[in-house]
Design an enzyme around this catalytic site. Structure first.
Site, PDB file in Angstrom:
ATOM      1  N   HIS A 158       3.671  -2.165   3.143  1.00 11.40           N
ATOM      2  CA  HIS A 158       3.652  -0.800   2.618  1.00 11.40           C
ATOM      3  C   HIS A 158       4.970  -0.479   1.896  1.00 11.40           C
ATOM      4  O   HIS A 158       6.042  -0.820   2.383  1.00 11.40           O
ATOM      5  CB  HIS A 158       3.456   0.213   3.745  1.00 11.40           C
ATOM      6  N   ASP A 192       0.796  -1.233   0.000  1.00  7.28           N
ATOM      7  CA  ASP A 192       0.000   0.000   0.000  1.00  7.28           C
ATOM      8  C   ASP A 192       0.825   1.278   0.000  1.00  7.28           C
ATOM      9  O   ASP A 192       1.968   1.309   0.469  1.00  7.28           O
ATOM     10  CB  ASP A 192      -0.887   0.043   1.252  1.00  7.28           C
TER      11      ASP A 192
END
Length: 283
Positions: free
Chosen positions: A245, A100
């Site tokens: 992430h 992400d």
């Protein structure tokens, strides 16, 4: 799913959300987190800082490479639904890495190199502002066959009316298509918040709201990379969706952990798939 399983997922989601919110504080020497409830100023928008990074990206792509314009569709079973994990047929040992908050300078490039070296495909959920700042990274991700999802324009957590939620999602979708030609029905709400208007709008468009069943907890500002590795390897199950992430802050620890996560999962017998591939296996 059992009641105990659902309780565990709520605990996992709460911890992941709490750590993500904690990560929104801007630590000295790091880039601003995209989760703040206000747009980044022009001076704070993440940029590829020099030509060397762009040259590295372009060097990875064959001059004659033809980039297709993929459409990441969702099987009817999952349209307008919230998905935490998929139960593959025959309990096959497949797992999906989801990444992400990018595209992000340096760390996205490093993670792409690691994934490519290990012949692993992942699913990236893009933030519109980061995509706008780093289009060449996005083009490389698509050219190399990674799946793409929508992670809103500003990465806001706050409650929104329908018009704002629509703007956050549609503006990002439009830019994804403009830069890469990709259309996607995969949506992930920032922080995993399901009740602030974003997930409701995504479901109204028959997108799948993709959550996670396993977090690396790589937004924990105090954890060491080995903790991220342990979190994933100890919790892996067939059909797991792993949260990681590449953007939204300093992700050097995630880059350091990624090779061990990949090798450890391979040693456990897992095969890596994208989220669209995983959804098809769970029909």
């Amino acid at each position: 799913m059992t009641d105990n399983y659902l309780k565990r997922q709520k605990i996992i989601s709460f911890v992941a959300i709490a750590s993500t919110i904690t990560a929104c504080s801007i630590a000295p020497g790091t880039s601003p987190q995209l989760g703040l409830n206000q747009p980044l100023s022009k001076s704070h928008t993440p940029q590829v800082q020099n030509h060397s990074v762009k040259d590295q990206i372009n060097a990875q792509l064959s001059p004659s490479a033809k980039v297709e314009n993929p459409t990441f569709t969702v099987p009817a079973k999952f349209q307008g639904k919230t998905v935490y994990q998929v139960h593959p047929r025959n309990n096959e040992k497949v797992i999906a890495l989801s990444i992400d908050d990018g595209p992000w300078p340096k760390t996205t490039l490093q993670m792409l190199d690691i994934l490519k070296q290990n012949d692993v495909k992942a699913t990236f959920f893009w933030v519109g502002q980061a995509l706008q700042a780093n289009p060449d990274l996005a083009k490389r991700e698509v050219a190399e066959g990674y799946a793409i999802g929508n992670h809103t324009w500003h990465h806001w957590y706050r409650r929104m009316d329908e018009a704002t939620a629509k703007s956050e999602i549609d503006r990002t979708s439009d830019l994804i298509y403009k830069i890469t030609g990709v259309k996607t029905a995969l949506f992930r709400p920032p922080g995993g918040f399901l009740n602030n208007g974003l997930a409701a709008y995504a479901k109204s468009q028959k997108d799948a709201v993709i959550m996670w069943s396993l977090t690396s907890a790589d937004t924990d500002p105090h954890a060491k990379p080995q903790a991220f590795v342990n979190n994933v390897l100890k919790g892996a199950k067939p059909g797991s969706i792993v949260l990681m992430h590449d953007g939204g802050g300093d992700r050097r620890r995630t880059v350091e952990a990624l090779p061990q996560i990949i090798s450890g999962l391979k040693q456990q017998g897992y095969r890596f798939v994208t989220i669209p591939e995983l959804l098809k296996m769970g029909q």
